[in-house]
Design a protein around this motif. Structure first.
Motif, PDB file in Angstrom:
ATOM      1  N   MET A   1      56.511   3.933  24.593  1.00 23.84           N
ATOM      2  CA  MET A   1      55.830   4.937  25.409  1.00 23.84           C
ATOM      3  C   MET A   1      54.428   5.199  24.888  1.00 23.84           C
ATOM      4  N   ASN A   2      54.342   5.284  23.504  1.00 21.75           N
ATOM      5  CA  ASN A   2      53.036   5.514  22.897  1.00 21.75           C
ATOM      6  C   ASN A   2      52.103   4.324  23.121  1.00 21.75           C
ATOM      7  N   SER A   3      52.693   3.109  23.116  1.00 23.45           N
ATOM      8  CA  SER A   3      51.885   1.917  23.351  1.00 23.45           C
ATOM      9  C   SER A   3      51.306   1.926  24.772  1.00 23.45           C
ATOM     10  N   LEU A   4      52.138   2.343  25.747  1.00 20.15           N
ATOM     11  CA  LEU A   4      51.645   2.413  27.127  1.00 20.15           C
ATOM     12  C   LEU A   4      50.554   3.467  27.248  1.00 20.15           C
ATOM     13  N   TYR A   5      50.730   4.574  26.579  1.00 16.27           N
ATOM     14  CA  TYR A   5      49.715   5.633  26.619  1.00 16.27           C
ATOM     15  C   TYR A   5      48.417   5.160  25.976  1.00 16.27           C
ATOM     16  N   ASP A   6      48.558   4.411  24.897  1.00 18.98           N
ATOM     17  CA  ASP A   6      47.361   3.883  24.237  1.00 18.98           C
ATOM     18  C   ASP A   6      46.627   2.909  25.141  1.00 18.98           C
ATOM     19  N   GLU A   7      47.413   2.070  25.825  1.00 23.20           N
ATOM     20  CA  GLU A   7      46.777   1.106  26.728  1.00 23.20           C
ATOM     21  C   GLU A   7      46.018   1.824  27.850  1.00 23.20           C
ATOM     22  N   PHE A   8      46.588   2.907  28.322  1.00 26.88           N
ATOM     23  CA  PHE A   8      45.906   3.676  29.368  1.00 26.88           C
ATOM     24  C   PHE A   8      44.614   4.287  28.852  1.00 26.88           C
ATOM     25  N   ARG A   9      44.677   4.804  27.648  1.00 24.53           N
ATOM     26  CA  ARG A   9      43.477   5.388  27.053  1.00 24.53           C
ATOM     27  C   ARG A   9      42.410   4.331  26.835  1.00 24.53           C
ATOM     28  N   VAL A  10      42.849   3.135  26.437  1.00 20.77           N
ATOM     29  CA  VAL A  10      41.898   2.041  26.204  1.00 20.77           C
ATOM     30  C   VAL A  10      41.234   1.645  27.513  1.00 20.77           C
ATOM     31  N   ALA A  11      42.067   1.544  28.581  1.00 21.74           N
ATOM     32  CA  ALA A  11      41.503   1.169  29.885  1.00 21.74           C
ATOM     33  C   ALA A  11      40.548   2.235  30.400  1.00 21.74           C
ATOM     34  N   HIS A  13      38.851   4.297  28.573  1.00 25.01           N
ATOM     35  CA  HIS A  13      37.637   4.244  27.737  1.00 25.01           C
ATOM     36  C   HIS A  13      36.735   3.091  28.156  1.00 25.01           C
ATOM     37  N   SER A  14      37.395   1.955  28.505  1.00 27.37           N
ATOM     38  CA  SER A  14      36.612   0.790  28.933  1.00 27.37           C
ATOM     39  C   SER A  14      35.849   1.087  30.224  1.00 27.37           C
ATOM     40  N   VAL A  15      36.496   1.798  31.134  1.00 31.09           N
ATOM     41  CA  VAL A  15      35.823   2.153  32.388  1.00 31.09           C
ATOM     42  C   VAL A  15      34.733   3.175  32.131  1.00 31.09           C
ATOM     43  N   TRP A  16      35.020   4.127  31.247  1.00 30.15           N
ATOM     44  CA  TRP A  16      34.030   5.182  30.994  1.00 30.15           C
ATOM     45  C   TRP A  16      32.787   4.634  30.337  1.00 30.15           C
ATOM     46  N   THR A  17      32.956   3.688  29.480  1.00 32.32           N
ATOM     47  CA  THR A  17      31.783   3.107  28.845  1.00 32.32           C
ATOM     48  C   THR A  17      30.913   2.359  29.854  1.00 32.32           C
ATOM     49  N   ARG A  18      31.474   2.009  30.950  1.00 30.36           N
ATOM     50  CA  ARG A  18      30.720   1.297  31.993  1.00 30.36           C
ATOM     51  C   ARG A  18      30.604   2.180  33.243  1.00 30.36           C
ATOM     52  N   ARG A  19      30.428   3.484  33.028  1.00 24.99           N
ATOM     53  CA  ARG A  19      30.416   4.434  34.139  1.00 24.99           C
ATOM     54  C   ARG A  19      29.239   4.220  35.083  1.00 24.99           C
ATOM     55  N   VAL A 441      35.810  -3.060  39.115  1.00 23.94           N
ATOM     56  CA  VAL A 441      34.812  -3.966  38.518  1.00 23.94           C
ATOM     57  C   VAL A 441      34.616  -3.640  37.043  1.00 23.94           C
ATOM     58  N   ALA A 442      34.531  -2.367  36.710  1.00 23.97           N
ATOM     59  CA  ALA A 442      34.350  -1.973  35.308  1.00 23.97           C
ATOM     60  C   ALA A 442      35.552  -2.382  34.473  1.00 23.97           C
ATOM     61  N   PHE A 443      36.760  -2.186  34.994  1.00 22.10           N
ATOM     62  CA  PHE A 443      37.956  -2.561  34.243  1.00 22.10           C
ATOM     63  C   PHE A 443      38.029  -4.066  34.066  1.00 22.10           C
ATOM     64  N   GLY A 444      37.712  -4.815  35.115  1.00 22.53           N
ATOM     65  CA  GLY A 444      37.744  -6.270  34.987  1.00 22.53           C
ATOM     66  C   GLY A 444      36.724  -6.786  33.991  1.00 22.53           C
ATOM     67  N   LEU A 445      35.538  -6.197  34.031  1.00 19.77           N
ATOM     68  CA  LEU A 445      34.521  -6.623  33.074  1.00 19.77           C
ATOM     69  C   LEU A 445      34.956  -6.332  31.638  1.00 19.77           C
TER      70      LEU A 445
END
Length: 515
Positions: A1-11, A13-19, A441-445
């Protein structure tokens, strides 16, 4: 469960960095989508209900030149949106300019045929719908045109039906007149040929109406009837003879003298007087009435001879029953004689016609053919005369009365809002599609670039232990710069949403202007 939550946070964060990429892609998709929606013209629908009533004054006989109510209803369904009517509608409503080419006329008619629908609700009630969405026109003009198309279509249809009924009657009469003239000419030619043929073969063709074969058939049919009547008459005569034989001619009356001149002699004198009157009228001995009366006179003479001359002193008197039976027998003998004479005449006629046919088979066959041709032309001529009278009466009915009554149950509606497209819904879908496209697009990049957002992800990817990580140190100047960029990002996003709201407001204002 924690791994899934981490993956969501990572995704995330990846989108936010490319806002900024998300915002740019969202703007691009929304601008393109909203421009495409704006290029679609609004379509306005107008509806009307039409009652078409057939004034069936004359009965539907199914003859040529007329058609029944059900057939008229079917024809109305087919001709309501005919190309000719729609071309008139296009010219009336201004869809076709003056002097339009055939190609432009065909295009306008095809557009109207596609956008006008006729739905029969009952046998003679139709719902007509017109959809108009011309890109070169404003919404108010399209809404007005949708209603105007139905108005013009109904007017053109009513005029064509009223004028077409009279024209059809005139054309039907003209056609029937030409057919009647042709049949009359052919009939006269056949009559002339038959008269010439009879004159050329006089003595070889028996007189009378119809062909020899027809006359033989008629004679045989009559002969069959006479045979049955003759059998019945002969049976009745035999019965009368039996009763007369068993009945005495005189009866003895005590105290009564002989009667001079019996009843039979009196009837004989009357019959002889009637025979003289027939001959005075010119009837010959071969006439059936004369033959029957002569047979009756012979019977009465025989009865009178048995009575004697009469005289005094006798006591016998004439038997009334005997006299009645004698008169009945004489009548039945006359009937038998007349039937036998008619049978002999018919038999002779049949033999004569048959002999002539055997001796002259070609003449008989040709005469039969001419008579058959005459009969066929005569039947056609009579039938055409009957049909012409029916068409003339129907034409007078359509002239004097409304043979087809067209009534508007519901007049063409005035559309106040477009039927399509659903622009507010499409604008909203484009907004969500733009935001979702930017995020995608941000997530794919982020997935394509080989960067690691956490130390654990780097450790799993490399297989080596990670000793530690260094966090970012944000200086006050950089913090101020970040706030400024966030304001710009919020402004860009707010501008996108504001543009969406502005487009919605403009759409509703435009609809209000149509209403």
């Amino acid at each position: 469960m924690n791994s899934l939550y981490d993956e969501f946070r990572v995704a995330l964060h990846s989108v936010w960095t490319r806002r900024w990429l998300v915002l740019g892609v969202a703007w691009g998709i929304c601008i393109l989508g909203w421009l495409a929606i704006a290029s679609i013209p609004n379509r306005y629908d107008s509806r009307a209900r039409l009652l078409v009533d057939i004034n069936q004054i004359l009965p539907d006989d199914g003859q040529a030149g007329s058609f029944g109510g059900n057939q008229q209803i079917d024809q109305i369904r087919e001709t309501l949106t005919s190309a000719r009517n729609l071309e008139k509608v296009a010219i009336t409503t201004g869809l076709l300019p003056a002097g339009a080419s055939d190609r432009e006329k065909a295009g306008a008619v095809a557009m109207l045929q596609k956008n006008i629908k006729v739905v029969p609700q009952q046998q003679n009630i139709f719902e007509i719908t017109s959809s108009v969405g011309v890109g070169s026109l404003s919404d108010a003009d399209n809404a007005k045109l949708a209603s105007g198309v139905l108005d013009s279509l109904i007017t053109v249809f009513r005029d064509d039906q009223l004028r077409g009924g009279r024209m059809n009657a005139r054309e039907g009469l003209k056609f029937l007149d030409s057919q009647i003239a042709d049949r009359e000419k052919a009939l006269r030619e056949v009559e002339a040929r038959r008269a010439a043929f009879e004159a050329q073969n006089i003595g070889l063709i028996p007189g009378g109406a119809g062909s020899p074969a027809q006359r033989v058939d008629a004679a045989r049919a009559e002969l069959n009837q006479i045979d049955s009547q003759l059998v019945s008459a002969q049976a009745q005569l035999a019965a009368a003879n039996g009763q007369l034989a068993s009945t005495p001619a005189t009866i003895n009356v005590p105290g009564m003298g002989g009667v001079g001149g019996g009843v039979a002699r009196q009837q004989l004198a009357g019959a002889q007087g009637e025979l003289s009157a027939m001959r005075a009228r010119g009837l010959t001995d071969a006439h059936p009435d004369v033959i029957a009366l002569k047979s009756q006179i012979a019977s009465l003479k025989a009865i009178a001879d048995r009575e004697g001359t009469g005289g005094g002193g006798g006591g016998n008197a004439q038997n009334p029953a005997y006299a009645s039976l004698a008169a009945m027998r004489a009548e039945r003998q006359a009937t038998v004689s007349a039937l036998s004479s008619r049978k002999a005449q018919l038999t002779g006629d049949i033999a004569k016609i048959t002999t002539q046919q055997i001796q002259n088979p070609g003449i008989a066959a040709e005469y039969d053919r001419i008579n058959g041709e005459y009969t066929a032309f005569k039947a056609q001529y009579d039938r055409l005369l009957t049909q012409r009278e029916q068409v003339r009466m129907r034409g007078e009915v359509q002239t004097e009365t409304d043979a087809i009554k067209i009534e508007l149950l519901d007049p063409p509606s005035k559309p106040t809002s477009p039927a399509a497209p659903n622009r507010p819904l499409f604008l909203t879908l484009v907004l969500f599609a733009g935001i979702g496209g930017g995020i995608a697009v941000a997530f794919g990049l982020g997935q394509v670039r080989t960067s690691y957002a956490t130390a654990a992800k780097l450790e799993r990817a490399s297989g080596l232990p990670v000793i530690g990580s260094i966090t970012e140190v944000v200086t006050p100047e950089r913090h101020v710069e970040r706030k400024k960029r966030l304001v710009w990002l919020a402004g860009g996003g707010g501008a996108l949403v504001g543009l969406y709201v502005l487009l919605l407001v403009a759409e509703f204002i435009q609809r209000g202007m149509v209403a």
